[in-house]
Design a protein around this motif. Structure first.
Motif, PDB file in Angstrom:
ATOM      1  N   PHE A 544       0.732  -1.270   0.136  1.00 38.65           N
ATOM      2  CA  PHE A 544       0.033  -0.074  -0.173  1.00 38.65           C
ATOM      3  C   PHE A 544       0.981   1.128  -0.130  1.00 38.65           C
ATOM      4  CE2 PHE A 544      -2.494  -3.358   2.181  1.00 38.65           C
ATOM      5  CZ  PHE A 544      -3.434  -3.406   1.346  1.00 38.65           C
ATOM      6  N   SER A 545       1.974   1.231  -0.479  1.00 38.87           N
ATOM      7  CA  SER A 545       2.645   2.470  -0.954  1.00 38.87           C
ATOM      8  C   SER A 545       3.097   2.365  -2.321  1.00 38.87           C
ATOM      9  CB  SER A 545       3.970   2.322   0.032  1.00 38.87           C
ATOM     10  OG  SER A 545       4.830   1.338  -0.130  1.00 38.87           O
ATOM     11  N   GLY A 570       2.535   5.477   1.924  1.00 38.84           N
ATOM     12  CA  GLY A 570       1.132   5.224   1.681  1.00 38.84           C
ATOM     13  C   GLY A 570       0.099   6.371   1.706  1.00 38.84           C
ATOM     14  N   PRO A 571      -1.242   6.416   1.235  1.00 41.26           N
ATOM     15  CA  PRO A 571      -1.978   7.243   1.297  1.00 41.26           C
ATOM     16  C   PRO A 571      -2.310   7.657   2.929  1.00 41.26           C
ATOM     17  CG  PRO A 571      -3.271   5.403   0.734  1.00 41.26           C
ATOM     18  CD  PRO A 571      -1.782   4.933   0.854  1.00 41.26           C
ATOM     19  N   THR A 735      -3.001   4.002  -6.312  1.00 43.04           N
ATOM     20  CA  THR A 735      -4.083   5.129  -6.438  1.00 43.04           C
ATOM     21  C   THR A 735      -3.583   6.529  -6.316  1.00 43.04           C
ATOM     22  OG1 THR A 735      -4.438   4.736  -3.992  1.00 43.04           O
ATOM     23  CG2 THR A 735      -5.884   3.551  -5.694  1.00 43.04           C
ATOM     24  N   HIS A 736      -2.229   6.501  -5.956  1.00 48.47           N
ATOM     25  CA  HIS A 736      -1.734   7.941  -5.370  1.00 48.47           C
ATOM     26  C   HIS A 736      -1.087   8.537  -6.834  1.00 48.47           C
ATOM     27  CE1 HIS A 736       1.826   5.218  -5.524  1.00 48.47           C
ATOM     28  NE2 HIS A 736       2.591   6.321  -5.565  1.00 48.47           N
ATOM     29  N   ILE A 737      -0.729   7.800  -7.850  1.00 46.29           N
ATOM     30  CA  ILE A 737      -0.069   8.306  -9.018  1.00 46.29           C
ATOM     31  C   ILE A 737      -1.074   8.882 -10.005  1.00 46.29           C
ATOM     32  CG2 ILE A 737       1.885   6.699  -8.682  1.00 46.29           C
ATOM     33  CD1 ILE A 737       0.420   5.030 -11.007  1.00 46.29           C
ATOM     34  N   ALA A 738      -0.605   9.580 -10.954  1.00 43.78           N
ATOM     35  CA  ALA A 738      -1.347  10.557 -11.673  1.00 43.78           C
ATOM     36  C   ALA A 738      -2.325   9.205 -12.592  1.00 43.78           C
ATOM     37  CB  ALA A 738      -0.539  11.244 -12.919  1.00 43.78           C
TER      38      ALA A 738
END
Length: 784
Positions: A544-545, A570-571, A735-738
């Motif tokens: 999750f990172s 992570g988020p 889910t954090h990337i563009a």
């Protein structure tokens, strides 16, 4: 919904609900209502009796004040009527005696009117008739209007007096007084009948002649007074008054009266003007003067006895009221005392029952359930027993005891089923783990045998890594089922080796940066558990990172033992969510919760292991925005590295190990492992092919870098909650990337082909080992 929140439709106001009355209030009302009713009845009865007593006393007072003047007025009127008849008949000396009688009558009338005006009683008829007294006296003096009319006036006044006495002093509300007063009124009427006889005989005068009407009146008066005495007077006289009456009747004067009456009735002579009376009439006057006095004495004595009885009755009513109030007050006091004692006893028993129930519900049952879940025996003596009491509170207590027994039996059965399932799962996991260990040993043998075939070696190392992951999942099942992870270690292991062993369990191990000291080691019986705990946290952090971010694991000594911190990128997670997850981290969830969270069991395993190790695991926000997991291992699990003295955590200088992805050196140039310098426990052994050898339980082989389909994303650290709690949000990798860089999230149905050559795999492994050894040498040189 909270367990203490009232049930019902959400948002519905509970103010409209009917409020239940407390049992104490019901018991008080149960006593107050009958007591108030009884008190009201006593008050009404006492008021009625007091009113009757006051009425009796008022009547007695009026009778004492008015009764005697009223009787005197009647006697005076009778005497004046007789003298008026004598005056009309021409009797000698009648005028002088009539004047005397009139003076006495005037005094009686004046006294009566003065008392009647001051009294509350009404004598209107008597007063109205007395207003005509002067006019009828004038007629008598002038001899006008006839004797019958004048005498009838006097008779009317006397009748009004008798009626007034009967109306005002009969006391119809008291039967005893009515019974005693009845002869008095009858005696007044009988005395009036005798007085009429005297008036009629006086009207006959010296000539002894009566008109036919007068003779008929005489006969009627004789019959009336004899009937009254025989029927309404003598039967109701008390014994003492009856003896007095009998003496009067036996006297010569009364006997003379009877002879004269009989002679008049039997020996009269009819004449033209009416009737001529016999000569015995001459003895009437003297006889009447004697027996009339005796009869008046009897009448007055009887009236006084009636007044005395009234006084006694009034006093008796007052005494009855006093006894009624006293007895009722005592009864109410007894009732209140009984109600208070009964209420206190009942409420005390209910309070004791409530305390026992709360104790059983909040202390005994949770302890029993916890002991049953841990497989420990339960003493039935601590549970409430059925006593068989016959009252309502006892039956409620027995019903609660039966409910507790049923609940404990259910938990005992569930615990037995859970224990049985745990044994079953433990057996399956142990057998499967043995097979996996054998498969790992077989893989190592294949690697040693076919290590010259680079393509085959790469596939064998891929199979080796997948098998290691499989074994960790099997060990997770073993831990959650209540079993223990087999630990082949017999010597303490340095923290650096332990971190490396934990990192080797993670598929994406190249992203893990380790920072540790060598002066501290872990006891051998806790190595596998600590390694498994850290491996689960590291696996969760890498999943999750961001794919190219680092996951840092650092270890250092703290006051409470050893601190191991795992930090990812992570988020973000909200503080409330961290608090909720930390609160649930050490709770052993039931199988139903595990079944609902079967795809994310990592942190459940962490909670179990932390509980077994008596360690603490805390999740918090990292300064980099991700999540930081802090594990505090207690000091009893640590031991100083053999031959070295632990130094303060501040003196540590963590060195980051960079593991290159590939190396230009061929596999044949792979340097032989250097012999381990004396550093104590756990030397790193190698296979015949030059690869490091795994321990029997947990091989430390590093996987190839070929990408592998990611498993189902696990909720960071999302512990399963009760069904009524909202589900925790799930973290999804990348889910954090563009948006343009995101890869499709569709699950892969097959493994993608390995793009790395066996040479690249061997180079990566050699770099990994070389970097590890370099860090160990630098740490040894830094020691004082």
């Amino acid at each position: 919904m909270s367990p203490i929140e009232p049930e019902g439709v959400p948002g519905q106001s509970t103010a409209r609900r009917r409020r239940r009355v407390r049992l104490r209030t019901l018991l008080i009302w149960l006593a107050v209502i009958p007591t108030a009713a009884m008190g009201t009845q006593v008050a009404v009865t006492a008021e009625r009796l007091l009113a009757q007593s006051e009425l009796l006393r008022a009547d007695v007072a009026d009778a004492e004040r008015i009764g005697l003047p009223l009787y005197t007025l009647m006697v005076d009127m009778q005497a004046e009527r007789t003298m008026t008849a004598g005056l009309w008949a021409g009797t000698a000396g009648a005028e002088e005696e009539l004047r005397i009688r009139r003076d006495a009558t005037d005094q009686g009338v004046a006294g009566f009117r003065g008392l009647a005006e001051a009294s509350n009683t009404s004598f209107d008829d008597v007063n109205r008739r007395l207003e005509g007294l002067a006019a009828y006296r004038q007629r008598a003096d002038a001899r006008t209007g006839g004797a019958d009319g004048t005498l009838a006036y006097y008779t009317g006044v006397i009748d009004a007096v008798i009626q007034a006495y009967q109306r005002e002093f009969s006391h119809a509300d008291d039967a005893d007084i009515v019974q005693e007063n009845r002869p008095v009124v009858s005696m007044l009427a009988a005395t009036e009948m005798v007085a009429r006889e005297d008036t009629i005989l006086s009207l006959a005068g010296p000539s002894r002649q009566l008109s036919a009407a007068g003779f008929d009146q005489f006969i009627s008066a004789v019959g009336a007074h004899r009937h009254l005495y025989e029927t309404w007077i003598v039967p109701y006289l008390p014994e003492r008054d009856r003896r007095f009456y009998e003496r009067i009747v036996a006297s010569p004067d009364w006997q003379a009266k009877l002879r004269i009456e009989n002679a008049i009735i039997a020996d009269h002579t009819d004449v033209e003007s009416g009737v001529r009376l016999p000569a015995e009439v001459a003895g009437w006057r003297s006889a009447h003067a004697n027996f009339s006095v005796q009869m008046a004495s009897l009448n007055i004595d009887r009236a006084r006895k009636v007044l005395t009885l009234g006084e006694a009755k009034a006093a008796e009513l007052e005494t009855e009221v006093a006894w009624l109030i006293g007895g009722s007050g005592g009864g109410l006091l007894v009732v209140v005392t009984v109600v208070v004692l009964t209420t206190r006893s009942l409420l005390r028993r209910l309070h004791d029952l409530h305390e026992r129930t709360v104790t059983v519900a909040e202390e005994t049952l949770p302890d029993v359930v916890d002991r049953l879940q841990r497989g420990r025996p339960v003493d039935d003596a601590v549970l409430p027993a059925v006593r068989g009491d016959g009252d309502e509170v006892g039956r409620i207590s027995d019903a609660f005891a039966r409910a507790v027994a049923v609940s404990v039996d259910g938990h005992r059965q569930l615990a037995a089923e859970r224990h049985g399932f745990g044994l079953f799962a433990t057996g399956i996991a142990s057998r499967t783990g043995n097979l996996v260990s054998r498969q790992l040993s077989l893989t190592e043998d294949l690697q040693d045998t076919f290590g010259h075939d680079e393509a085959l070696l790469a596939q064998l190392m891929r199979a080796d890594q997948l098998t290691v992951g499989m074994r960790r999942q099997i060990e997770n099942l073993l831990i959650l089922a209540g079993g223990e992870v087999p630990d082949p270690h017999t010597e303490p292991m340095r923290i650096a080796d332990l971190l490396r062993e934990a990192a080797a369990e993670v598929e994406d191990f190249r992203r893990i940066e380790r920072q540790a000291l060598d002066e501290t080691s872990v006891e051998p019986q806790a190595i596998s558990q600590v390694s498994h705990l850290l491996a689960e946290l590291l696996d969760n952090a890498t999943r999750f990172s961001p794919p190219r971010s680092k996951v840092v694991i650092r270890a250092e000594m703290v006051a409470d033992g050893l601190s191991v911190e795992i930090e990812d990128r992570g988020p973000r997670v909200s503080p409330e969510r961290y608090e909720e997850m930390n609160g649930r981290l050490h709770q052993a969830p039931p199988y139903s919760v595990l079944a609902q969270n079967a795809h994310r069991l990592g942190l459940f395993v962490v909670g179990h292991l932390a509980d077994q190790l008596r360690a603490t695991v805390t999740l918090r926000r990292s300064v980099y925005g991700g999540t930081s997991a802090v594990v505090i291992l207690p000091g009893e699990l640590l031991v100083a590295t053999e031959g070295e003295t632990p130094r303060a955590p501040a003196a540590s200088a963590p060195v980051a190990v960079a593991v290159p992805a590939r190396s230009p050196e061929p596999p044949a140039a792979l340097p032989a492992p250097r012999p381990a310098v004396e550093r104590g426990p756990e030397p790193v052994e190698h296979t015949a092919a030059g690869l490091p050898s795994r321990p029997v339980k947990l091989p430390a082989r590093v996987p190839v870098s070929a990408p592998v389909p990611a498993p189902e994303p696990e909720v960071r650290p999302a512990l399963a909650a009760a069904p009524a709690r909202p589900a925790l949000p799930e973290r999804v990798p990348q889910t954090h990337i563009a948006e343009q860089l995101r890869e499709p999230r569709a699950p892969e149905t097959a493994l993608r082909p390995d793009t790395e050559t066996p040479e690249e795999v061997a180079d990566a492994w050699a770099d990994y080992e070389r970097g590890t050894q370099t860090v160990e040498e630098e740490l040894r040189r830094d020691r004082p």
